[in-house]
Design an enzyme around this catalytic site. Structure first.
Site, mmCIF file in Angstrom:
data_model
loop_
_atom_site.group_PDB
_atom_site.id
_atom_site.type_symbol
_atom_site.label_atom_id
_atom_site.label_comp_id
_atom_site.label_asym_id
_atom_site.label_seq_id
_atom_site.Cartn_x
_atom_site.Cartn_y
_atom_site.Cartn_z
ATOM 1 N N PHE A 143 -104.421 24.571 70.977
ATOM 2 C CA PHE A 143 -104.301 24.363 69.534
ATOM 3 C C PHE A 143 -105.522 24.939 68.838
ATOM 4 O O PHE A 143 -106.654 24.663 69.229
ATOM 5 C CB PHE A 143 -104.169 22.871 69.195
ATOM 6 C CG PHE A 143 -103.937 22.640 67.730
ATOM 7 C CD1 PHE A 143 -102.680 22.860 67.172
ATOM 8 C CD2 PHE A 143 -104.977 22.245 66.890
ATOM 9 C CE1 PHE A 143 -102.462 22.673 65.812
ATOM 10 C CE2 PHE A 143 -104.765 22.061 65.524
ATOM 11 C CZ PHE A 143 -103.505 22.270 64.984
ATOM 12 N N ASP B 209 -113.054 27.597 71.456
ATOM 13 C CA ASP B 209 -112.731 26.743 70.320
ATOM 14 C C ASP B 209 -113.224 25.337 70.652
ATOM 15 O O ASP B 209 -112.599 24.599 71.412
ATOM 16 C CB ASP B 209 -111.213 26.757 70.091
ATOM 17 C CG ASP B 209 -110.800 25.825 68.955
ATOM 18 O OD1 ASP B 209 -111.612 24.981 68.540
ATOM 19 O OD2 ASP B 209 -109.647 25.942 68.502
ATOM 20 N N LYS C 224 -114.464 19.544 62.793
ATOM 21 C CA LYS C 224 -114.281 18.109 63.068
ATOM 22 C C LYS C 224 -115.615 17.344 63.048
ATOM 23 O O LYS C 224 -116.173 17.133 61.978
ATOM 24 C CB LYS C 224 -113.509 17.911 64.379
ATOM 25 C CG LYS C 224 -112.055 18.384 64.263
ATOM 26 C CD LYS C 224 -111.099 17.732 65.236
ATOM 27 C CE LYS C 224 -109.657 17.962 64.823
ATOM 28 N NZ LYS C 224 -108.944 18.961 65.575
HETATM 29 C C1 LIG Z 1 -108.240 20.174 65.025
HETATM 30 C C2 LIG Z 1 -108.395 21.455 65.725
HETATM 31 C C3 LIG Z 1 -108.349 22.674 65.036
HETATM 32 C C4 LIG Z 1 -107.993 22.764 63.568
HETATM 33 O O1 LIG Z 1 -108.968 22.215 62.754
HETATM 34 P P1 LIG Z 1 -108.628 21.962 61.197
HETATM 35 O O2 LIG Z 1 -109.916 21.452 60.637
HETATM 36 O O3 LIG Z 1 -107.511 20.974 61.161
HETATM 37 O O4 LIG Z 1 -108.222 23.257 60.618
HETATM 38 C C5 LIG Z 1 -108.603 23.832 65.743
HETATM 39 N N1 LIG Z 1 -108.877 23.799 67.051
HETATM 40 C C6 LIG Z 1 -108.924 22.648 67.753
HETATM 41 C C7 LIG Z 1 -109.281 22.687 69.203
HETATM 42 C C8 LIG Z 1 -108.668 21.441 67.118
HETATM 43 O O5 LIG Z 1 -108.696 20.304 67.818
#
Ligand SMILES: *Cc1c(COP(=O)(O)O)cnc(C)c1O
Length: 407
Positions: A143, A228, A257
């Protein structure tokens, strides 16, 4: 109270009348939080194991964050990137000092940080190599956010379908399957993007050899490795970033986050040589590097990046895993309890397959907030400094929820 606040009775039903229906939030509406406790409109208390989806790394309304926000709010809120600002420069300096990176780009969310990373990788490949080096490889169930590029790189096709033609040259292989990556990667590969522990995809831990092999394959094929760390970063797994425990350094790292602890901010970190390809005008954001967000993030970093907090995360991992495993055994509900630091997943046993949401809803009834990661995994992403007493109390409440669903 202002007239317009008095006139409207704020209820969950009103949500359905005024909001786009893309979310289905809980029936109760939280109104106050302190540490790892939250209260709803009826003053019912909840222990917060959800942590705003791995965002509230210091819980709710941490004094260091409140004071940073209040202080900055009386100095300067916003300038745009026509001007720089002191909090942004200070935060970038601290982030580069604490990581492999030499350069920082600020965004407002995880998706935006990833969007910047992917665009940078494409630009780097074009300028350093050639126009055929475009392929981006990512992993099934990964994700990376909800912009069209990032959701296409994410490994859940259902999220990216139905919006017209997708950004091209994006391909996926299974996570932890190095042979599949080896078969696909070539000198046409621009970048490999991965989470160093899949969060949304079900709290899936990578094999140590897998991460090292991904790095080697990237090196052999002159491809960039993008980590990421939007969910795993900022102390979540017990080091400032997860890569620091994996023995592998990425070329680009994204953070969001917990980076803001609740204030929206994202960041892309990279080396000087790679960063050089985002020349003036190539990419940007009106709010990215906003003084309020950067001031809060700096305060969060000063607390999180200490031995006390990072070692405490490892301690909390043990408490959570031990107590969850005990609940799992008593009621036969879990196949596995896994994850790292304050990012823990409990995978349901076959008997309860597909019912993670039932546990989440029962938890709310009993005064505890948890998350799910897919239909089979209950996810816990609490504050990194959640007190032991709140873990105990929260898991006692969670056990009641489990007993209810299992009974
Ligand atoms: C939550 C998340 C995102 C997206 O972040 P947003 O602030 O909602 O755009 C991207 N990568 C990972 C691994 C995530 O957990």
């Amino acid at each position: 109270m202002a007239d317009n606040q008095q006139a409207v009775s704020v209820t969950r039903d009103l949500f359905n009348e005024v909001m786009v229906p893309n979310y289905n939030p809980a029936q109760m509406i939280p109104v106050k939080g302190e540490g790892s406790k939250v209260w709803d409109q009826d003053d019912k208390e909840y222990i917060d194991f959800a942590g705003g989806i791995a965002v509230n790394c210091l819980g709710h309304c941490h004094p260091a964050m409140v004071s940073a926000l209040q202080e900055q709010s009386q100095k300067l809120w916003h300038l745009s990137n026509v001007f720089t600002n002191e909090p942004a420069i200070r935060l970038a300096k601290k982030l580069t000092d604490a990581t492999f990176a030499d350069r920082v780009y600020f965004a407002n969310s995880g998706a935006e940080a990833n969007e910047a990373a992917l665009k940078l990788a494409r630009r780097w490949a074009l300028e350093e190599h050639n126009q055929d080096k475009q392929q981006i490889i990512a992993f099934s169930k990964g994700f990376h956010g909800r912009t069209f590029f990032t959701v296409t790189v994410g490994g859940q096709p259902a999220y990216s379908e139905g919006f017209g033609p997708k950004p091209g040259a994006v391909e996926h292989v299974p996570y932890n399957d190095i042979d599949a990556l080896k078969a696909l990667i070539s000198d046409k590969t621009c970048a490999v993007m991965m989470e160093p522990l899949q969060g949304e995809g079900g709290v899936v831990t990578p094999d140590a050899e897998f991460v090292k092999a991904v790095r080697e394959l990237c090196d052999e094929n002159n491809a960039l490795l993008i980590f990421d760390e939007v969910q795993t970063g900022f102390g979540r797994t017990g080091s400032l970033y997860a890569y620091q425990q994996l023995g592998v350094t990425p070329d680009i790292l994204t953070s969001a986050k917990s980076l803001g602890g609740g204030f929206p901010i994202g960041a892309m970190l990279t080396t000087e040589a790679i960063a050089a390809h985002l020349k003036p005008g190539t990419h940007g954001s009106t709010y990215g590097g906003n003084p309020l967000g950067c001031a809060v993030s700096e305060a969060v970093l000063d607390v999180v990046n200490t031995d006390e907090v990072l070692n405490g995360v490892k301690q909390r991992e043990q408490w959570l895993k031990d107590q969850l495993s005990a609940i799992g055994e008593k009621y036969g509900v879990f196949k596995e309890v896994r994850g790292k630091g304050c990012l823990i997943g409990a995978e349901l046993s076959e008997k309860f397959e597909g019912r993670a949401r039932d546990f989440l809803l029962a938890g709310q009834e009993h005064g505890v907030m948890v998350l799910i990661a897919g239909a089979n995994v209950i996810r816990f992403t609490p504050s990194l400094i959640i007190p032991e007493a709140d873990i105990k109390e929260g898991l006692q409440r969670f056990e009641k929820a489990v007993a209810q669903v299992a009974g």
